[in-house]
Design an enzyme around this catalytic site. Structure first.
Site, PDB file in Angstrom:
ATOM      1  N   LEU A  98       5.878  10.045 -73.960  1.00 52.37           N
ATOM      2  CA  LEU A  98       7.233   9.679 -73.546  1.00 52.37           C
ATOM      3  C   LEU A  98       7.333   8.165 -73.608  1.00 52.37           C
ATOM      4  O   LEU A  98       6.335   7.458 -73.429  1.00 52.37           O
ATOM      5  CB  LEU A  98       7.514  10.138 -72.103  1.00 52.37           C
ATOM      6  CG  LEU A  98       7.525  11.641 -71.807  1.00 52.37           C
ATOM      7  CD1 LEU A  98       7.727  11.870 -70.305  1.00 52.37           C
ATOM      8  CD2 LEU A  98       8.622  12.350 -72.591  1.00 52.37           C
ATOM      9  N   ASP A  99       8.534   7.653 -73.843  1.00 55.42           N
ATOM     10  CA  ASP A  99       8.733   6.212 -73.787  1.00 55.42           C
ATOM     11  C   ASP A  99       8.436   5.695 -72.384  1.00 55.42           C
ATOM     12  O   ASP A  99       8.557   6.431 -71.399  1.00 55.42           O
ATOM     13  CB  ASP A  99      10.186   5.859 -74.138  1.00 55.42           C
ATOM     14  CG  ASP A  99      10.538   6.199 -75.578  1.00 55.42           C
ATOM     15  OD1 ASP A  99       9.612   6.386 -76.388  1.00 55.42           O
ATOM     16  OD2 ASP A  99      11.747   6.295 -75.871  1.00 55.42           O
ATOM     17  N   ARG A 100       8.087   4.423 -72.299  1.00 57.11           N
ATOM     18  CA  ARG A 100       7.760   3.811 -71.009  1.00 57.11           C
ATOM     19  C   ARG A 100       8.845   4.047 -69.963  1.00 57.11           C
ATOM     20  O   ARG A 100       8.571   4.359 -68.799  1.00 57.11           O
ATOM     21  CB  ARG A 100       7.553   2.307 -71.195  1.00 57.11           C
ATOM     22  CG  ARG A 100       7.263   1.553 -69.897  1.00 57.11           C
ATOM     23  CD  ARG A 100       7.509   0.050 -70.067  1.00 57.11           C
ATOM     24  NE  ARG A 100       6.620  -0.518 -71.053  1.00 57.11           N
ATOM     25  CZ  ARG A 100       5.449  -1.095 -70.758  1.00 57.11           C
ATOM     26  NH1 ARG A 100       5.044  -1.160 -69.491  1.00 57.11           N
ATOM     27  NH2 ARG A 100       4.693  -1.611 -71.713  1.00 57.11           N
ATOM     28  N   THR A 131      11.229   6.369 -69.956  1.00 52.35           N
ATOM     29  CA  THR A 131      11.655   7.760 -69.797  1.00 52.35           C
ATOM     30  C   THR A 131      10.788   8.420 -68.738  1.00 52.35           C
ATOM     31  O   THR A 131       9.562   8.371 -68.822  1.00 52.35           O
ATOM     32  CB  THR A 131      11.525   8.540 -71.115  1.00 52.35           C
ATOM     33  OG1 THR A 131      12.321   7.907 -72.115  1.00 52.35           O
ATOM     34  CG2 THR A 131      11.994   9.973 -70.944  1.00 52.35           C
ATOM     35  N   ARG A 184      17.453   8.491 -77.870  1.00 54.14           N
ATOM     36  CA  ARG A 184      18.111   7.200 -77.656  1.00 54.14           C
ATOM     37  C   ARG A 184      18.873   6.768 -78.913  1.00 54.14           C
ATOM     38  O   ARG A 184      20.017   6.293 -78.830  1.00 54.14           O
ATOM     39  CB  ARG A 184      17.068   6.156 -77.262  1.00 54.14           C
ATOM     40  CG  ARG A 184      16.353   6.497 -75.955  1.00 54.14           C
ATOM     41  CD  ARG A 184      15.092   5.678 -75.750  1.00 54.14           C
ATOM     42  NE  ARG A 184      15.395   4.256 -75.615  1.00 54.14           N
ATOM     43  CZ  ARG A 184      14.457   3.319 -75.506  1.00 54.14           C
ATOM     44  NH1 ARG A 184      13.171   3.646 -75.531  1.00 54.14           N
ATOM     45  NH2 ARG A 184      14.813   2.045 -75.375  1.00 54.14           N
TER      46      ARG A 184
END
Length: 332
Positions: free
Chosen positions: A124-126, A128, A243
């Site tokens: 996951l993105d930082r 998220t 996103r």
């Protein structure tokens, strides 16, 4: 195991940039064939490595009890094969340039007496928050990885976006490619030039490195003309997919500094369409639910709660999380 992870285990002092260079120039061979850092290895294969200078391995750091407690506090579900974490907003999943504290590193605190440690299955993105799947062995990680690659895993995300998309339910289908600030050239800068933006770009079929991406979305609730609560189901798993897709349809996710849309868009200048006060400028994106076949049989179905900043926003607008999620009706 991926080739880059094999190098990390056997030659931990070899820098990622040098590894990328020797792989890209064909100096690393797997069974005599050129490889990429994502090439997956199998037992019995032969890996050719060019002469490299390797610094002595540093002693292993002591087990961090703080990391162990932190990981344990994130667990939403656990059994003998795997665990599902509730990743908080702002904590990176893996290390990178300038990133020393991350989930992958923290998992070392849970290594067993043989040194085997839990393994990340996806990322996951930082910024998220939400459901993150971790395998307790590489054998289980391989099985779960195949489940993800064959698209048997169903992922549902919740987001608050600027404005209200029309139609209320839809399908986003685009080609995405990494921008100049991503990949091997990340962080590099031509003298006198502005640094490249680290974001995905909308591409065309046939463009270099363009990958098809598909997301289904549904408006769950809304604050008319100002914002909407979306439930999103990504069918593919591209970098920053949700996103980039939200920005592409003109409704970027609130609090997203990279995919923030056109600053000249009417919604930024019409008082009736401005984002209300009281919303924290943090990314309002949650990996809400993960459903997939369990390696031992049956179904794994785990849901994550809203992170504090999103809970605050939902409370502000009276959004009720107990209703039925319309994205469940979207195609697989």
């Amino acid at each position: 195991m991926r080739l880059d992870r094999w190098f990390k285990r056997h030659l931990p002092s070899l820098s990622l940039s040098h590894l990328n260079k020797i792989v890209r120039t064909g100096q690393v061979r797997v069974d005599g064939a050129r490889a990429t850092t994502s090439t997956r290895l199998a037992a019995g294969q032969k890996i050719r490595i060019p002469p490299v200078t390797v610094a002595p391995s540093a002693p292993k750091p002591p087990v961090s009890e703080a990391d162990r407690r932190a990981i344990r506090s994130m667990i939403l579900y656990e059994d003998q094969d795997l665990m599902v974490l509730n990743k908080p907003h702002g904590l990176a999943v893996q290390g990178g340039s300038g990133t020393k504290h991350h989930i992958d590193g923290m998992l070392a605190s849970l290594a067993d007496e043989k040194g085997e440690r839990p393994v990340l299955v996806h990322r996951l993105d930082r910024d998220t928050a939400g459901v993150l799947l971790v395998a307790k062995s590489r054998r289980v990680a391989a099985k779960l990885g195949e489940i993800f690659r064959s698209r048997q895993a169903q992922k549902i995300y919740w987001a608050l976006v600027e404005g209200v998309p029309k139609p209320a339910q839809g399908r986003i289908s685009l080609f995405l490619a990494k921008g100049e600030g991503m990949g091997d050239v990340r962080g590099k800068k031509t003298p006198g030039a502005q640094p490249a933006r680290e974001k995905m770009q909308i591409a065309k079929h046939g463009d270099a490195e363009a990958q098809h991406s598909v997301t289904y979305y549904a408006v769950v609730d809304k604050l008319p003309s100002r914002l909407a609560w979306l439930s999103m189901k990504p069918i593919t798993g591209r970098t920053h997919q949700l996103r980039a897709h939200a920005e592409a349809i003109g409704h970027p996710i609130i609090g997203d500094p990279k995919y923030s849309g056109d600053a000249k868009a009417p919604r930024h200048h019409d008082p009736a369409r401005l984002i209300p006060e009281g919303i924290e400028r943090k990314l309002h994106l949650l990996a809400r639910r993960l459903v997939l076949p369990h390696p031992r049989g049956g179904t794994l179905d785990v849901t994550a709660p809203l992170p504090p900043h999103m809970q605050k926003s939902f409370d502000l607008f009276g959004f009720d999380v107990k209703g039925r999620d319309p994205i469940e009706d979207a195609p697989e």
